[in-house]
Design a protein around this motif. Sequence first.
Motif, short mmCIF file in Angstrom:
data_model
loop_
_atom_site.label_atom_id
_atom_site.label_comp_id
_atom_site.label_asym_id
_atom_site.label_seq_id
_atom_site.Cartn_x
_atom_site.Cartn_y
_atom_site.Cartn_z
N UNK A 161 7.68 5.76 -8.43
CA UNK A 161 7.01 5.93 -7.14
C UNK A 161 6.52 7.37 -7.02
N UNK B 66 -5.28 5.76 -6.32
CA UNK B 66 -5.77 4.38 -6.34
C UNK B 66 -6.98 4.20 -5.43
N UNK C 45 2.49 0.75 -11.51
CA UNK C 45 3.01 -0.23 -10.56
C UNK C 45 3.95 -1.19 -11.27
N UNK D 10 4.93 11.08 1.43
CA UNK D 10 5.97 10.64 0.50
C UNK D 10 6.29 11.71 -0.54
N UNK E 110 3.46 7.81 -9.11
CA UNK E 110 2.32 7.20 -8.42
C UNK E 110 1.73 8.12 -7.36
N UNK E 111 2.63 8.74 -6.60
CA UNK E 111 2.11 9.58 -5.52
C UNK E 111 1.51 10.87 -6.08
N UNK F 16 0.84 -1.20 0.00
CA UNK F 16 0.00 0.00 0.00
C UNK F 16 0.87 1.25 0.00
N UNK F 17 1.85 1.24 0.89
CA UNK F 17 2.74 2.41 0.97
C UNK F 17 3.42 2.68 -0.36
N UNK F 18 3.87 1.59 -0.99
CA UNK F 18 4.53 1.78 -2.29
C UNK F 18 3.55 2.27 -3.34
N UNK F 19 2.31 1.75 -3.30
CA UNK F 19 1.32 2.16 -4.29
C UNK F 19 1.02 3.65 -4.17
N UNK F 20 0.99 4.19 -2.94
CA UNK F 20 0.69 5.61 -2.81
C UNK F 20 1.95 6.47 -2.89
N UNK F 21 3.07 5.87 -3.27
CA UNK F 21 4.21 6.71 -3.61
C UNK F 21 5.45 6.56 -2.77
N UNK F 22 5.48 5.56 -1.85
CA UNK F 22 6.70 5.40 -1.06
C UNK F 22 7.83 4.90 -1.95
N UNK G 53 -1.08 9.93 3.92
CA UNK G 53 0.05 9.08 3.55
C UNK G 53 0.75 9.46 2.24
N UNK G 54 0.00 9.63 1.13
CA UNK G 54 0.72 9.97 -0.12
C UNK G 54 1.43 11.32 -0.03
#
Lengths: 376, 233
Positions: free
Chosen positions: B80, B89, B56, B112, B83-84, A287-293, B108-109
């Motif tokens: 990444x 998503x 992804x 990052x 994505x952010x 999840x963290x990676x999906x939202x940009x981590x 959260x996004x």
Amino acid sequence: MLGVIIGVFAIVLITSIGSGVKIEVDKQIQGLGSDVLFIMPGNPSGTRGGGMAMGRNMIGEEPLKEKDYLSLAKNKEIMVSPVMNRNIEVRKGSESIYAQVIGSNYLYPEITPLPLKEGRFFNKLEDGDRARLAVIGSTIATEFFNGNSIGKQVYLDKIPFKVVGVLKERGTGFMGGDQDSVVYIPYKTLSDLYNVENITMLMVTPKNSQNIDELQKDLINEFIKIRGKENFRISTQAQILEIVGTITGILNLMLGGIAAVSLLVGGIGIMNIMLVSVAERTREIGIRKAVGAKRRDVLSQFLMEAVILSLAGGTVGLLFSYLGTIVLKRFDVPSAITLNSVVVAILFSLFVGVVFGVYPAYKASSLDPIVALRHE
Amino acid sequence: MNAIETRQLEKIYKLDSVLVPALNGVNLSVEFGEFLAIMGPSGSGKSTLMNLLGCLDRPTRGEVWIRGKRVDLLNDNALAYIRSKEVGFAFQSYNLLPRLTALENVELPLIYQGVSANERRKRALTALERMGLQERAYHKPTQISGGEQQRVALARALVTDPAFILADEPTGNLDSKTGKEILKILQELNKQGITLIIVTHDRFVGEHARRIIQLKDGEIIGEEHLSSPIKES
């Protein structure tokens, strides 16, 4: 975690005992006066027996005798006192304890500081007279007489002695042993009444201030003439303390080994916890990676967690070692938690956290987000 | 400039030594403000296409352009970041972090992206308000209903102001009433100008969009423009 606790515990104890011993030794140096020489029987190179074998002569060593002392005492430049000792039952009424009875001459308090709480040391006349006079340590004074001891009688192995002096409280000696449960009596009294023939050591100090190293050389030559050959050792205060230092060094090395192994075990424990955590939180990582981590975001997150875990262990270890030093003090082991040991503890747990957190964190950061998201 | 565009997109998976083609030359353009549904049975390549659109994964061949910028050649870190920044998503199972509050999940996004804490809080609260969830901001996902969780997920998708929102079976885990509520919200967002792509196998869900593309065996086999999509009110 337990490993880190034990590891840090060991490290802090090492450093605190180390600094405690150092403080104690420094105090002893000041307490004994730096210009005292110790003459003991034994190998002149000083390796065998060490400076610690007081009261016992190693097999094959030629013990020091009264004539050695009397010969040396002819030297007008110096003050000499023999030191003999023996464990003797000290009794007063129905109470009795075994105490170290030290035989010396009247010069002893001038050679090394021996602070009196009350009364006096025996004098030259009494010394030659085989007088039955005793100077007792503070523990004996408190336990037998409740502080009011001058002029009272004590029995050393059934022979009555008159108490003429009480020593101030001195604590544990740098060579171990309780310095407050001792009795000083004239050495001739000790040798005649209790059949002590061997002199444990001679303590020497110059009458006028003189370079101690030169005096040491002169004394060696003089004593060779007296003894016929060099079957003795003359050490300065510093040289004896060096031996003490070596011994605490060995102790530190041992504890250091324990600490290293514990930290290794603790580190592996932390690594396991983190690997389980990474496995359990695979989806979270996805999840963290999906939202940009980014990789380094995930890496630093898990590394931080490992470090926090390890620091928590370190803090608990620090707490335990604080309690440990309190316990050690009860047993008269000198120890002191210094700022140094706290810093060392924190640095070590930080180090363990980083070293053993890297692999799990790397594993977490390299997860493929698609796979991680599908993970149940 | 399109919100997202693919050119001759191909994806071939390697399973042991067998090559399995999942996508075979997909050309797709989504304009800003569109509401597109990607439909197809399982095994049609929907998920693969979604992964590629969502940055992804990278294609075996072909190009992906987002907001006029080619992204298929970027490295992991740059991807990444895309994505952010550009993709919002929404998943079938919401994918909220259970230990964080709704507000923290939405933030959260932005974390990052390196947005400051104050700014993060402000924007996350605005996004939650937009979803009508301001009162749920300090609840954890387990303390709120499935529909609310999906709305939190949508707030998280919206908060970065992305080029498009990619919703994978957004109603799949919900009962039909709550599912309709979510579809209504999606239509409202679209009306406000948000670009939406939903991936679904459910014809009813797909008909809420204004355009449907049909995927089969890794190829687009049909496209419909719906003059009157189903309206939830």
